[in-house]
Scaffold this active site. Structure first.
Site, short mmCIF file in Angstrom:
data_model
loop_
_atom_site.label_atom_id
_atom_site.label_comp_id
_atom_site.label_asym_id
_atom_site.label_seq_id
_atom_site.Cartn_x
_atom_site.Cartn_y
_atom_site.Cartn_z
N TYR A 197 0.85 -1.20 0.00
CA TYR A 197 0.00 0.00 0.00
C TYR A 197 0.88 1.25 0.00
O TYR A 197 0.66 2.17 -0.79
CB TYR A 197 -0.91 -0.02 1.23
CG TYR A 197 -1.84 1.16 1.35
CD1 TYR A 197 -2.97 1.27 0.54
CD2 TYR A 197 -1.60 2.18 2.27
CE1 TYR A 197 -3.83 2.35 0.65
CE2 TYR A 197 -2.46 3.27 2.38
CZ TYR A 197 -3.57 3.35 1.57
OH TYR A 197 -4.41 4.42 1.67
N ILE A 244 -5.81 9.00 9.17
CA ILE A 244 -6.64 7.87 9.58
C ILE A 244 -8.11 8.30 9.55
O ILE A 244 -8.59 9.01 10.43
CB ILE A 244 -6.24 7.40 10.98
CG1 ILE A 244 -4.78 6.93 10.90
CG2 ILE A 244 -7.16 6.30 11.48
CD1 ILE A 244 -4.20 6.49 12.18
N1 LIG Z 1 -9.45 5.55 5.11
C1 LIG Z 1 -8.25 6.08 5.32
O1 LIG Z 1 -7.80 6.19 6.48
C2 LIG Z 1 -7.38 6.55 4.17
C3 LIG Z 1 -6.18 7.19 4.49
C4 LIG Z 1 -5.36 7.63 3.46
C5 LIG Z 1 -5.75 7.46 2.14
N2 LIG Z 1 -6.92 6.85 1.85
C6 LIG Z 1 -7.27 6.68 0.43
O2 LIG Z 1 -8.50 7.30 0.16
C7 LIG Z 1 -9.17 6.61 -0.90
C8 LIG Z 1 -10.58 6.24 -0.45
O3 LIG Z 1 -10.51 5.40 0.70
P1 LIG Z 1 -11.74 5.08 1.67
O4 LIG Z 1 -11.20 5.08 3.05
O5 LIG Z 1 -12.91 5.95 1.34
O6 LIG Z 1 -12.01 3.55 1.26
P2 LIG Z 1 -13.36 2.72 1.18
O7 LIG Z 1 -12.92 1.28 1.13
O8 LIG Z 1 -14.33 3.13 2.23
O9 LIG Z 1 -13.97 3.14 -0.24
C9 LIG Z 1 -13.27 2.87 -1.43
C10 LIG Z 1 -14.22 2.94 -2.61
O10 LIG Z 1 -13.46 2.64 -3.77
C11 LIG Z 1 -14.17 1.66 -4.53
N3 LIG Z 1 -13.25 0.82 -5.30
C12 LIG Z 1 -12.38 -0.12 -4.85
N4 LIG Z 1 -11.78 -0.73 -5.89
C13 LIG Z 1 -12.28 -0.16 -7.02
C14 LIG Z 1 -12.08 -0.37 -8.40
N5 LIG Z 1 -11.22 -1.31 -8.85
N6 LIG Z 1 -12.78 0.38 -9.28
C15 LIG Z 1 -13.65 1.31 -8.85
N7 LIG Z 1 -13.89 1.57 -7.55
C16 LIG Z 1 -13.22 0.83 -6.65
C17 LIG Z 1 -14.93 0.83 -3.49
O11 LIG Z 1 -16.02 0.14 -4.09
C18 LIG Z 1 -15.36 1.90 -2.51
O12 LIG Z 1 -16.58 2.50 -2.86
C19 LIG Z 1 -8.28 5.38 -1.22
O13 LIG Z 1 -7.46 5.66 -2.34
C20 LIG Z 1 -7.44 5.24 0.03
O14 LIG Z 1 -6.21 4.58 -0.23
C21 LIG Z 1 -7.75 6.38 2.84
#
Ligand SMILES: NC(=O)c1ccc[n+]([C@@H]2O[C@H](COP(=O)([O-])OP(=O)(O)OC[C@H]3O[C@@H](n4cnc5c(N)ncnc54)[C@H](O)[C@@H]3O)[C@@H](O)[C@H]2O)c1
Length: 261
Positions: A157, A189
């Site tokens: 990741y 987070i």
């Molecule tokens: N949650 C955290 O703490 C955090 C921290 C830093 C970065 N991020 C980044 O933020 C972004 C969103 O994360 P989140 O926490 O909302 O995650 P989440 O898992 O709640 O939501 C992710 C969304 O992306 C969609 N998705 C996954 N694979 C896919 C694909 N192949 N094609 C289309 N859609 C797809 C899922 O269906 C879901 O709706 C990500 O890139 C994640 O790496 C999250």
């Protein structure tokens, strides 16, 4: 800040951070295309309804962001059905919680296809559409604190998010002459489905009770609370709007005070 007659596409917008971004951009005045996996259509249509209730237009587009054709199709659908194209938010991503010694070839390929290749396809599809429409635009991608520092058990990741940072910096320089800015947001987070999964998987590895790993990580945040999708969306709103016109190639930490650079 409000914009008029502008269209944004947000990937992974059926839930979590993507949903928060889509709603915020709608409040800013954008019409919004919600792109997510076909399996997320019901949730995505729910976000469409929430945006329509704000008085903006919205559509759901089924797209797997790891597939170039799907992203090109989603951008075409957004431009055609919403009447323009100005901003792409390459938000969709997955996490993998695995000691580095156990990562398989399939897992490594899969996380890079979803977290990294998707950003390249998003940059290409958006830049081509901006060209076709005869104007510049804004490209915004999801990085992470793991784009700045490698985290144990999240090595693939972390590497995938370092790659997002690399593409953001390079694309910003290549696309600046076309009036396109390229930036990324780096959350800490955020209380979404992703962290529920990370917490559950870490607990399998280190034996701590469910919720404990999340709690300990949140305790390290200077501002003293877990991040919300709305916290992230505020930064994306800045990158999507005119106040960031002179900002490009940046990865902005929005983590409540975890990393300092
Ligand atoms: N949650 C955290 O703490 C955090 C921290 C830093 C970065 N991020 C980044 O933020 C972004 C969103 O994360 P989140 O926490 O909302 O995650 P989440 O898992 O709640 O939501 C992710 C969304 O992306 C969609 N998705 C996954 N694979 C896919 C694909 N192949 N094609 C289309 N859609 C797809 C899922 O269906 C879901 O709706 C990500 O890139 C994640 O790496 C999250």
């Amino acid at each position: 800040m409000t914009v008029e007659n502008k269209v944004a596409l947000v990937t992974g917008a059926g839930q979590g951070i993507g949903r928060g971004i889509a709603l915020r951009l709608a409040q800013d005045g954008f019409d919004v295309a919600i792109a997510d996996l076909a399996a997320q259509e019901e949730k995505g249509q729910g976000v469409v309804s929430e945006i329509e209730a704000l008085g903006r237009k919205a559509i759901f587009v089924a797209a797997d962001v790891s597939k170039r054709d799907d992203i090109v199709g989603a951008v075409d659908a957004a431009a055609q059905k919403l009447g323009g194209f100005d901003v792409i938010v390459n938000n969709a991503g997955i996490a993998q919680i695995k000691p580095i010694l156990d990562i398989t070839e399939d897992e490594l390929n899969s996380i890079f296809q979803i977290n990294v290749n998707s950003v390249v396809w998003g940059i290409q599809a958006a830049a081509a559409k901006f060209d076709e429409l005869g104007h510049g635009g804004k490209i915004i991608s999801a990085a992470s604190i793991a784009a700045i520092q490698g985290f144990p058990i999240l090595s693939a990741y972390s590497a995938s998010k370092f790659a997002v940072r690399g593409f953001t910096q390079a694309a910003a320089q290549e696309l600046a002459p076309k009036g396109i800015t390229v930036n990324a947001y780096a959350p800490g987070i955020v209380g979404t489905g992703m962290w529920e999964k990370i917490d559950a998987e870490l607990s399998k590895i280190n034996g701590k009770p469910i919720g404990q790993n999340l709690k300990e990580n949140v305790e390290g945040i200077a501002l003293g609370r877990i991040e919300t999708p709305e916290d992230v969306a505020k930064v994306v709103s800045f990158f999507a709007g005119p106040d960031s016109d002179y900002v490009t190639g940046q990865v902005l930490l929005v983590d409540g005070g975890m990393l300092y650079n």
